[in-house]
Design a protein around this motif. Structure first.
Motif, PDB file in Angstrom:
ATOM      1  N   GLU B  69      34.935  36.346  17.893  1.00 38.20           N
ATOM      2  CA  GLU B  69      35.796  36.641  19.037  1.00 38.20           C
ATOM      3  C   GLU B  69      35.081  37.460  20.095  1.00 38.20           C
ATOM      4  OE1 GLU B  69      39.714  37.479  18.295  1.00 38.20           O
ATOM      5  OE2 GLU B  69      40.094  38.487  20.203  1.00 38.20           O
ATOM      6  N   GLU B  70      34.272  38.429  19.638  1.00 37.58           N
ATOM      7  CA  GLU B  70      33.583  39.293  20.604  1.00 37.58           C
ATOM      8  C   GLU B  70      32.679  38.466  21.506  1.00 37.58           C
ATOM      9  OE1 GLU B  70      31.338  42.363  18.743  1.00 37.58           O
ATOM     10  OE2 GLU B  70      31.347  43.639  20.524  1.00 37.58           O
ATOM     11  N   GLU B  71      31.979  37.494  20.882  1.00 39.33           N
ATOM     12  CA  GLU B  71      31.065  36.678  21.688  1.00 39.33           C
ATOM     13  C   GLU B  71      31.841  35.775  22.637  1.00 39.33           C
ATOM     14  OE1 GLU B  71      28.237  34.450  19.468  1.00 39.33           O
ATOM     15  OE2 GLU B  71      27.199  33.768  21.278  1.00 39.33           O
ATOM     16  N   ALA B  72      32.957  35.213  22.146  1.00 40.16           N
ATOM     17  CA  ALA B  72      33.769  34.346  23.010  1.00 40.16           C
ATOM     18  C   ALA B  72      34.297  35.139  24.185  1.00 40.16           C
ATOM     19  CB  ALA B  72      34.915  33.763  22.203  1.00 40.16           C
ATOM     20  N   LEU B  73      34.701  36.362  23.915  1.00 37.69           N
ATOM     21  CA  LEU B  73      35.173  37.225  24.998  1.00 37.69           C
ATOM     22  C   LEU B  73      34.060  37.458  26.005  1.00 37.69           C
ATOM     23  CD1 LEU B  73      37.463  39.005  26.043  1.00 37.69           C
ATOM     24  CD2 LEU B  73      36.600  40.869  24.664  1.00 37.69           C
ATOM     25  N   HIS B  74      32.865  37.673  25.492  1.00 40.42           N
ATOM     26  CA  HIS B  74      31.716  37.921  26.364  1.00 40.42           C
ATOM     27  C   HIS B  74      31.409  36.714  27.228  1.00 40.42           C
ATOM     28  CE1 HIS B  74      27.898  39.766  27.549  1.00 40.42           C
ATOM     29  NE2 HIS B  74      27.364  38.572  27.386  1.00 40.42           N
ATOM     30  N   ILE B  75      31.379  35.534  26.608  1.00 37.38           N
ATOM     31  CA  ILE B  75      31.044  34.319  27.367  1.00 37.38           C
ATOM     32  C   ILE B  75      32.091  34.046  28.441  1.00 37.38           C
ATOM     33  CG2 ILE B  75      30.767  31.827  27.242  1.00 37.38           C
ATOM     34  CD1 ILE B  75      29.570  32.133  24.535  1.00 37.38           C
ATOM     35  N   SER B  76      33.361  34.144  28.044  1.00 36.98           N
ATOM     36  CA  SER B  76      34.389  33.876  29.048  1.00 36.98           C
ATOM     37  C   SER B  76      34.354  34.939  30.136  1.00 36.98           C
ATOM     38  CB  SER B  76      35.768  33.770  28.404  1.00 36.98           C
ATOM     39  OG  SER B  76      35.926  34.742  27.409  1.00 36.98           O
ATOM     40  N   GLY B  77      33.987  36.162  29.767  1.00 34.19           N
ATOM     41  CA  GLY B  77      33.820  37.193  30.780  1.00 34.19           C
ATOM     42  C   GLY B  77      32.753  36.808  31.783  1.00 34.19           C
ATOM     43  N   MET B  78      31.659  36.235  31.287  1.00 32.68           N
ATOM     44  CA  MET B  78      30.578  35.806  32.182  1.00 32.68           C
ATOM     45  C   MET B  78      31.048  34.680  33.095  1.00 32.68           C
ATOM     46  SD  MET B  78      28.164  37.806  31.527  1.00 32.68           S
ATOM     47  CE  MET B  78      26.595  37.299  32.142  1.00 32.68           C
ATOM     48  N   LEU B  79      31.869  33.758  32.546  1.00 28.45           N
ATOM     49  CA  LEU B  79      32.369  32.652  33.365  1.00 28.45           C
ATOM     50  C   LEU B  79      33.206  33.192  34.523  1.00 28.45           C
ATOM     51  CD1 LEU B  79      33.399  30.073  30.630  1.00 28.45           C
ATOM     52  CD2 LEU B  79      31.479  29.919  32.196  1.00 28.45           C
ATOM     53  N   VAL B  80      33.959  34.241  34.259  1.00 30.91           N
ATOM     54  CA  VAL B  80      34.757  34.837  35.329  1.00 30.91           C
ATOM     55  C   VAL B  80      33.845  35.549  36.315  1.00 30.91           C
ATOM     56  CG1 VAL B  80      36.526  36.553  35.850  1.00 30.91           C
ATOM     57  CG2 VAL B  80      36.764  35.114  33.847  1.00 30.91           C
ATOM     58  N   ARG B  81      32.885  36.289  35.797  1.00 32.31           N
ATOM     59  CA  ARG B  81      31.978  37.041  36.666  1.00 32.31           C
ATOM     60  C   ARG B  81      31.217  36.140  37.614  1.00 32.31           C
ATOM     61  NH1 ARG B  81      30.006  42.670  34.586  1.00 32.31           N
ATOM     62  NH2 ARG B  81      30.590  42.408  32.439  1.00 32.31           N
ATOM     63  N   TYR B  82      30.872  34.962  37.153  1.00 28.65           N
ATOM     64  CA  TYR B  82      30.093  34.055  37.987  1.00 28.65           C
ATOM     65  C   TYR B  82      30.981  33.132  38.803  1.00 28.65           C
ATOM     66  CZ  TYR B  82      25.493  35.420  36.419  1.00 28.65           C
ATOM     67  OH  TYR B  82      24.343  36.132  36.189  1.00 28.65           O
ATOM     68  N   GLY B  83      32.276  33.342  38.709  1.00 33.62           N
ATOM     69  CA  GLY B  83      33.178  32.656  39.624  1.00 33.62           C
ATOM     70  C   GLY B  83      33.635  31.291  39.199  1.00 33.62           C
ATOM     71  N   TYR B  84      33.394  30.903  37.965  1.00 30.74           N
ATOM     72  CA  TYR B  84      33.852  29.575  37.559  1.00 30.74           C
ATOM     73  C   TYR B  84      35.319  29.567  37.192  1.00 30.74           C
ATOM     74  CZ  TYR B  84      29.109  27.944  37.738  1.00 30.74           C
ATOM     75  OH  TYR B  84      27.868  27.590  38.186  1.00 30.74           O
ATOM     76  N   VAL B  85      35.807  30.743  36.875  1.00 28.97           N
ATOM     77  CA  VAL B  85      37.221  30.898  36.534  1.00 28.97           C
ATOM     78  C   VAL B  85      37.701  32.124  37.285  1.00 28.97           C
ATOM     79  CG1 VAL B  85      38.783  31.527  34.670  1.00 28.97           C
ATOM     80  CG2 VAL B  85      36.977  29.878  34.257  1.00 28.97           C
ATOM     81  N   TYR B  86      38.883  32.062  37.873  1.00 26.21           N
ATOM     82  CA  TYR B  86      39.352  33.260  38.580  1.00 26.21           C
ATOM     83  C   TYR B  86      40.745  33.639  38.105  1.00 26.21           C
ATOM     84  CZ  TYR B  86      41.812  29.868  41.504  1.00 26.21           C
ATOM     85  OH  TYR B  86      42.604  28.847  41.936  1.00 26.21           O
ATOM     86  N   PRO B  87      41.048  34.934  38.152  1.00 30.06           N
ATOM     87  CA  PRO B  87      42.359  35.394  37.688  1.00 30.06           C
ATOM     88  C   PRO B  87      43.413  35.213  38.782  1.00 30.06           C
ATOM     89  CG  PRO B  87      40.984  37.262  38.265  1.00 30.06           C
ATOM     90  CD  PRO B  87      40.169  36.042  38.549  1.00 30.06           C
ATOM     91  N   LEU B  88      44.630  34.903  38.365  1.00 30.26           N
ATOM     92  CA  LEU B  88      45.699  34.728  39.342  1.00 30.26           C
ATOM     93  C   LEU B  88      46.380  36.049  39.664  1.00 30.26           C
ATOM     94  CD1 LEU B  88      47.233  31.356  38.162  1.00 30.26           C
ATOM     95  CD2 LEU B  88      46.021  31.816  40.269  1.00 30.26           C
ATOM     96  N   LYS B  89      46.561  36.846  38.631  1.00 24.51           N
ATOM     97  CA  LYS B  89      47.091  38.186  38.892  1.00 24.51           C
ATOM     98  C   LYS B  89      45.899  39.103  39.076  1.00 24.51           C
ATOM     99  CE  LYS B  89      51.293  37.823  36.183  1.00 24.51           C
ATOM    100  NZ  LYS B  89      51.693  37.813  34.790  1.00 24.51           N
ATOM    101  N   GLU B  90      46.001  40.071  39.915  1.00 22.89           N
ATOM    102  CA  GLU B  90      44.884  40.986  40.186  1.00 22.89           C
ATOM    103  C   GLU B  90      43.599  40.236  40.512  1.00 22.89           C
ATOM    104  OE1 GLU B  90      44.162  44.420  37.604  1.00 22.89           O
ATOM    105  OE2 GLU B  90      46.069  43.855  36.684  1.00 22.89           O
TER     106      GLU B  90
END
Lengths: 311, 428
Positions: B69-90
């Motif tokens: 889980e920790e690694e999955a959290l890290h990878i998805s965090g990177m996807l957000v950081r690099y702009g491939y996924v963006y949050p709708l709230k905040e």
């Protein structure tokens, strides 16, 4: 055992009317034939032999020390032979010597340039060498007198045509340029072996403890192990979930573990023999730029763009 | 030239590999069969389609790549950081929360890799739009940048304002849901390509690497001779097995790993004080390592000292002295090479010298010739000859000698708990 065709070709006399291109094509066909022969003799893979070896248990590796004090990205670090001192250099132009055990800073030198990309500790422990955008390698003697102006005593050791990206006090025999890893004979100054299997730039190379092999880390997110005597790549360490490139690699003392610092802020630990990943370590908040195992093998230190070093 | 402009040159080689891989993951996530389940998300009063939660992303990653889980959290965090996924709230906080917070995939139009480098003109238009849409909506740093841009590209400012107005007009004609989505996407893109000062800049590349393609490297000989080493992998396995017990990271060390226990007993023994420590206080794993190979013995200060004592008894200590002197030349200061070579010649190579070493005539001739033009590696052949002499003759006898055996026995006695079976006790 040599390929039987090789000596034949070598003893043929070169006729005066043979053109250069003819000879070149000849040597090219020879090379391809050698490659084919080599491929036929292709060996048992490393991980197959390693199946008989016991698997490694779970490792609990945690950050034991955090060294804070650099004002900008940490670019390079090196251990002193006394196994507790570390020198590190940073983008802000500072080179700091730490006692990693107590996390105290012992010396700090301000370089006249920024982006000090390379630093190394002398085997005697009495000096450090560093270099960067000033295109020079400077050696600073370390003294215990806190008041002494270390910068005044520095000696310039080498001038380069571009920025210094690495230096060390012993002969560094390897160089990763683009996708090739070359092995050089320091005495003749010639390249004696070349390996080109990476798909991107190689960022770091390190000898296996026995000296017969080396590992490389590249932007293609893989680490690879090359055997110098067999002259080929022996293992690839990669995983589909690892996306970012490797900035630096180092072996544990026994050579069983390979540590890789990655640009996605993590450290992956690989079982060298089985080719599997043993563990992934988090903690840094920016890319890991440098990684070295301590001389006695008790720990390894990483430097990162998040301004800190961790042991 | 600023560092930033330098950095862009190195972009292609380094980042394109990462971006392509991230894009592969993103595409896989959106696969209709194997990808993630998406749903409609309620945002205030509008319903946004094709959204997913952070928790969904993590679960999908764990399943697809067999990671924790920790690694999955890290990878998805990177996807957000690099702009491939963006949050709708905040939307300003590019962080992945592993809960029910909604996220959406960024449209490929706004992928950082698609529109690189982000152009100043586009940024100006974006800021102008924000400014026009709602007065005071620009943040402090955005206001500063806006005025800087205004000065810099003043000549095209009319075009900028016109474009901004045009785009705002077009967006008013869209459905509210689409409009919100587009605004979010554009905002996410600019948060990454023009980050707030002080915020983490994922596009910071460091120094550009010089292009080495022009450097031609030619191998010494076209005819490559290589050893066919049977079972290439076996030496690695053997080496690792032999040293496994001595690897502190893997097996721990005695009395304890200093970094974990904060106890410096281990470093004290092997630190600067090593020369003062009597040999029988040497830890057992060190003494055992001396039997692994001749290099191990010579590389260790205590080992070398002990070996010297043994050789003195055998009246062949000059070999080790000679070897050490040669090492000194190889690794020592350039300025003293000539002087050191002369000393070696005087002490070891002159016929009738006090500590004459037994080098075969061919090597001796070669060395004597080389001495006339001394350099760092002039003693290599002689040194190698003496090294092998010691290795074949004195070293095996040393391992069988009482001196070594007693040392090993004392070390074992001193060791409170032996972690491993000693394999080197039997004479080989």
């Amino acid at each position: 055992m040599r390929s039987p065709r090789v000596p034949e070709m070598a003893t043929q006399e070169v006729q005066p009317n043979e053109t250069l291109t003819h000879l070149k094509t000849e040597s090219d066909t020879l090379k391809t034939k050698l490659e084919e022969e080599r491929a036929k003799l292709h060996d048992v893979e490393l991980h197959q032999v390693a199946e008989k070896v016991d698997g490694l248990g779970q490792f609990i590796m945690k950050t034991r020390r955090t060294l804070k004090g650099h004002g900008n990205k940490v670019l390079c670090m090196d251990w002193c032979k006394d196994k507790r001192r570390i020198v590190s250099s940073s983008q802000d132009g500072k080179v700091i010597v730490w006692d990693a055990f107590t996390t105290n800073k012992e010396h700090a030198v301000t370089m006249p340039c920024t982006w000090v990309m390379a630093c190394a500790y002398a085997p005697s422990g009495c000096a450090v060498a560093c270099g960067g955008l000033d295109n020079k390698c400077s050696v600073y003697p370390l003294s215990l007198d806190k008041n002494e102006n270390l910068a005044a005593k520095k000696k310039s050791v080498a001038m380069h045509t571009n920025y210094l990206s690495a230096c060390s006090f012993t002969n560094s025999d390897m160089q990763g340029c683009d996708k090739k890893a070359n092995v050089w004979d320091m005495r003749s100054g010639q390249c004696i072996q070349s390996f080109e299997t990476h798909e991107s730039d190689i960022n770091s190379v390190r000898y296996y403890p026995s000296g017969d092999a080396f590992a490389s880390g590249s932007d293609d997110a893989t680490c690879r192990l090359y055997d110098l005597r067999a002259d080929r790549e022996v293992a690839i360490y990669s995983k589909e979930s690892i996306i970012f490139g490797v900035s630096s690699v180092d072996f544990s003392l026994s050579g069983r573990l390979l540590f890789g610092g990655y640009n996605d802020y993590t450290i992956n630990v690989w079982d060298v023999l089985k080719g599997t990943r043993v563990s992934i370590l988090f903690g840094h908040e920016n890319r890991v730029s440098t990684l070295r195992v301590s001389p006695d093998g008790t720990a390894f230190c990483t430097g990162s763009w998040d301004h800190t070093l961790r042991v | 030239m600023t560092i930033n402009t330098l950095a862009r040159g190195g972009w292609d080689r380094e980042q394109m590999a990462c971006f392509q891989k991230m894009e592969k993951v993103i595409v896989a996530m959106q696969d209709p069969d194997m990808g993630m389940k998406m749903r409609n998300q309620r945002l205030l009063i509008t319903v946004i389609p094709h959204a997913m939660t952070g928790r969904d992303m993590i679960t999908w990653l764990i399943q697809k790549y067999c990671i924790c889980e920790e690694e999955a959290l890290h990878i998805s965090g990177m996807l957000v950081r690099y702009g491939y996924v963006y949050p709708l709230k905040e939307p300003r906080s590019l962080v992945l929360r592993p809960d029910e917070s909604p996220y959406r995939f960024q449209t490929p139009y706004f992928w950082t890799s698609t529109r690189w480098p982000a152009s100043e003109l586009d940024y100006a238009i974006y800021l102008a739009k924000k400014n026009i849409r709602k007065q005071g909506e620009l943040m402090e740093y955005e206001k500063e940048r806006y005025s800087v841009l205004h000065k810099r590209i003043n000549h095209t400012w009319d075009f900028v304002v016109m474009q901004a107005r045009e785009q705002l007009r077009a967006s008013k004609q869209r459905r509210k849901a689409d409009r919100i989505v587009l605004e979010c996407q554009e905002q996410a893109y600019w948060l990454i390509n023009r980050p707030q000062p002080g915020a983490h800049n994922v596009l910071d590349m460091g120094l550009e690497r010089p292009n080495n393609l022009s450097a031609r490297v030619t191998l010494v000989s076209d005819i490559i001779t290589f050893l066919y080493v049977s079972y290439v992998p076996v030496p690695f396995v053997k080496y690792s097995e032999q040293y496994q017990n001595h690897d502190p990271i893997m097996q721990g060390c005695l009395p304890s790993n200093p970094w974990i226990s904060d106890d410096t007993a281990y470093t004290r023994v092997l630190g600067h004080l090593v020369l003062l420590v009597p040999a029988f206080a040497a830890p057992v794993d060190l003494v055992e390592r001396w039997s692994f190979s001749f290099m191990e013995l010579l590389n260790d200060i205590m080992g070398r000292r002990e070996f010297m004592i043994y050789l003195e008894k055998e009246f062949s200590a000059e070999n080790l002295c000679f070897w050490q002197a040669c090492e000194d030349i190889r690794h020592g200061e350039s300025s003293r090479i000539v002087e050191k070579v002369e000393e070696i010649y005087k002490n070891f190579l002159t016929p009738g010298a006090a500590r004459w070493v037994n080098v075969d005539s061919k090597t001796m001739d070669k060395t004597l010739k080389g001495i006339r033009h001394p350099h760092r590696f002039v003693m290599d052949d002689a040194q190698m000859h003496i090294y092998f002499l010691m290795k074949k003759d004195s070293y095996p006898r040393y391992l069988k000698s009482d001196l070594y055996k007693n040392l090993l026995a004392k070390a074992i006695m001193n060791c409170p708990t032996c972690l491993f079976v000693l394999s080197a006790c039997s004479p080989s």
